[in-house]
Design an enzyme around this catalytic site. Sequence first.
Site, PDB file in Angstrom:
ATOM      1  N   GLU A   1      -4.778 -40.019 -30.249  1.00  0.00           N
ATOM      2  CA  GLU A   1      -6.193 -39.681 -30.074  1.00  0.00           C
ATOM      3  C   GLU A   1      -6.711 -40.333 -28.799  1.00  0.00           C
ATOM      4  O   GLU A   1      -7.088 -41.522 -28.818  1.00  0.00           O
ATOM      5  CB  GLU A   1      -7.030 -40.233 -31.235  1.00  0.00           C
ATOM      6  CG  GLU A   1      -6.736 -39.659 -32.576  1.00  0.00           C
ATOM      7  CD  GLU A   1      -7.921 -39.827 -33.518  1.00  0.00           C
ATOM      8  OE1 GLU A   1      -8.378 -38.815 -34.041  1.00  0.00           O
ATOM      9  OE2 GLU A   1      -8.406 -40.959 -33.704  1.00  0.00           O
TER      10      GLU A   1
ATOM     11  N   SER B   1     -11.700 -34.012 -31.454  1.00  0.00           N
ATOM     12  CA  SER B   1     -12.394 -32.722 -31.289  1.00  0.00           C
ATOM     13  C   SER B   1     -11.544 -31.529 -31.737  1.00  0.00           C
ATOM     14  O   SER B   1     -11.573 -30.463 -31.112  1.00  0.00           O
ATOM     15  CB  SER B   1     -12.853 -32.539 -29.837  1.00  0.00           C
ATOM     16  OG  SER B   1     -13.806 -33.517 -29.503  1.00  0.00           O
TER      17      SER B   1
ATOM     18  N   LYS C   1     -14.830 -40.781 -41.866  1.00  0.00           N
ATOM     19  CA  LYS C   1     -15.450 -41.949 -41.226  1.00  0.00           C
ATOM     20  C   LYS C   1     -16.563 -42.505 -42.141  1.00  0.00           C
ATOM     21  O   LYS C   1     -16.426 -42.451 -43.356  1.00  0.00           O
ATOM     22  CB  LYS C   1     -15.962 -41.589 -39.826  1.00  0.00           C
ATOM     23  CG  LYS C   1     -14.880 -40.909 -38.968  1.00  0.00           C
ATOM     24  CD  LYS C   1     -15.227 -40.832 -37.519  1.00  0.00           C
ATOM     25  CE  LYS C   1     -14.104 -40.171 -36.752  1.00  0.00           C
ATOM     26  NZ  LYS C   1     -14.321 -40.179 -35.315  1.00  0.00           N
TER      27      LYS C   1
ATOM     28  N   GLU D   1     -11.938 -46.522 -33.158  1.00  0.00           N
ATOM     29  CA  GLU D   1     -13.236 -47.125 -33.518  1.00  0.00           C
ATOM     30  C   GLU D   1     -13.031 -48.526 -34.093  1.00  0.00           C
ATOM     31  O   GLU D   1     -13.894 -49.392 -33.940  1.00  0.00           O
ATOM     32  CB  GLU D   1     -13.982 -46.194 -34.490  1.00  0.00           C
ATOM     33  CG  GLU D   1     -14.499 -44.956 -33.759  1.00  0.00           C
ATOM     34  CD  GLU D   1     -14.604 -43.696 -34.586  1.00  0.00           C
ATOM     35  OE1 GLU D   1     -14.556 -43.768 -35.826  1.00  0.00           O
ATOM     36  OE2 GLU D   1     -14.709 -42.610 -33.977  1.00  0.00           O
TER      37      GLU D   1
ATOM     38  N   HIS E   1      -7.464 -47.108 -35.859  1.00  0.00           N
ATOM     39  CA  HIS E   1      -8.300 -46.060 -35.258  1.00  0.00           C
ATOM     40  C   HIS E   1      -9.034 -46.673 -34.062  1.00  0.00           C
ATOM     41  O   HIS E   1      -9.400 -47.851 -34.094  1.00  0.00           O
ATOM     42  CB  HIS E   1      -9.286 -45.523 -36.295  1.00  0.00           C
ATOM     43  CG  HIS E   1     -10.008 -44.303 -35.812  1.00  0.00           C
ATOM     44  ND1 HIS E   1     -11.056 -44.372 -34.929  1.00  0.00           N
ATOM     45  CD2 HIS E   1      -9.803 -42.984 -36.056  1.00  0.00           C
ATOM     46  CE1 HIS E   1     -11.479 -43.135 -34.664  1.00  0.00           C
ATOM     47  NE2 HIS E   1     -10.725 -42.276 -35.335  1.00  0.00           N
TER      48      HIS E   1
ATOM     49  N   GLY F   1     -14.892 -37.038 -31.004  1.00  0.00           N
ATOM     50  CA  GLY F   1     -16.300 -36.731 -31.252  1.00  0.00           C
ATOM     51  C   GLY F   1     -17.043 -36.162 -30.053  1.00  0.00           C
ATOM     52  O   GLY F   1     -18.271 -36.087 -30.066  1.00  0.00           O
TER      53      GLY F   1
ATOM     54  N   ASN G   1     -10.760 -37.088 -41.868  1.00  0.00           N
ATOM     55  CA  ASN G   1     -11.264 -38.453 -41.706  1.00  0.00           C
ATOM     56  C   ASN G   1     -12.791 -38.402 -41.750  1.00  0.00           C
ATOM     57  O   ASN G   1     -13.431 -38.064 -40.772  1.00  0.00           O
ATOM     58  CB  ASN G   1     -10.768 -39.018 -40.367  1.00  0.00           C
ATOM     59  CG  ASN G   1     -11.295 -40.417 -40.098  1.00  0.00           C
ATOM     60  OD1 ASN G   1     -11.791 -41.087 -41.004  1.00  0.00           O
ATOM     61  ND2 ASN G   1     -11.192 -40.863 -38.862  1.00  0.00           N
TER      62      ASN G   1
HETATM   63  P1  PGA Z   1     -13.390 -35.944 -34.171  1.00  0.00           P
HETATM   64  O1  PGA Z   1     -12.806 -37.334 -34.699  1.00  0.00           O
HETATM   65  O2  PGA Z   1     -12.595 -34.845 -34.822  1.00  0.00           O
HETATM   66  O3  PGA Z   1     -14.826 -35.948 -34.578  1.00  0.00           O
HETATM   67  O4  PGA Z   1     -13.203 -35.939 -32.676  1.00  0.00           O
HETATM   68  C1  PGA Z   1     -11.431 -37.514 -34.843  1.00  0.00           C
HETATM   69  C2  PGA Z   1     -11.129 -38.921 -35.272  1.00  0.00           C
HETATM   70  O5  PGA Z   1     -11.642 -39.856 -34.653  1.00  0.00           O
HETATM   71  O6  PGA Z   1     -10.391 -39.157 -36.248  1.00  0.00           O
END
Ligand code: PGA
Length: 233
Positions: free
Chosen positions: A154, A192, A9, A93, A91, A160, A7
Amino acid sequence: MTLVVANWKMNLGYAQAKRWLAVVGPELSRFEVEVLVLPSFPLLPLLQGQRPQRLLVGAQNAGPAASGAYTGEVSPVLLKELGCTHVLLGHSERRFFFGESPELVARRTAAALEAGLSPIVCVGEGIGEERQAVLERQLAPLKPWAERLILAYEPLFAIGSGRPASVDDARAARELIARLLDRTAPVLYGGSVTAENARCFLREAGMDGLLVGTSSLDPTGFVGLLEAIADAT
Ligand code: PGA
């Protein structure tokens, strides 16, 4: 087969995406996993034209209908035309920064399925929230399509942050999702993920794949993560 989702982003421009494809593409035949990349929308034609064999391509979101007055949205039908097989929906976000409700995520899910895309729907609790209550709310409107979904668990604190969930939490979330949907659906873990911890989530927590953000951006690092996963599968 284990599904590993990169991903990106709102990262990687045109030149960086080309480099990523040049580095990761030739390595993919070494691994017995499915790799799905989720670039920004404008990169989809690049990936359609230069897609390495065995690389699946998807989108990070999709509109709630095939067409219509939805300024700023991208039709799932167009995504399918551009070679997408999957779409990430809900997601955290999207839910938290852009206020997407469980009902809107469900509408997007229905439209994606109608267009022939496989939805990967993200669920997960925030800090201080009770997992069961949150997942119940997020999953309830998705039940009509339960048998056609891939889920991604998640928890917000793990995204992150460099602080992944524990293996026990991932396993418990996987079981809870099956209970709430009344069926066993494929569940990915995200938050992460690194080359160091990927193996635990697949082998010990029994997850069906991984949703990888930060660790998917550097192509050499991502190949290292695939190597770690190959050892685990
Ligand atoms: P990350 O993001 O691996 O940077 O924690 C995962 C995600 O939000 O898809």
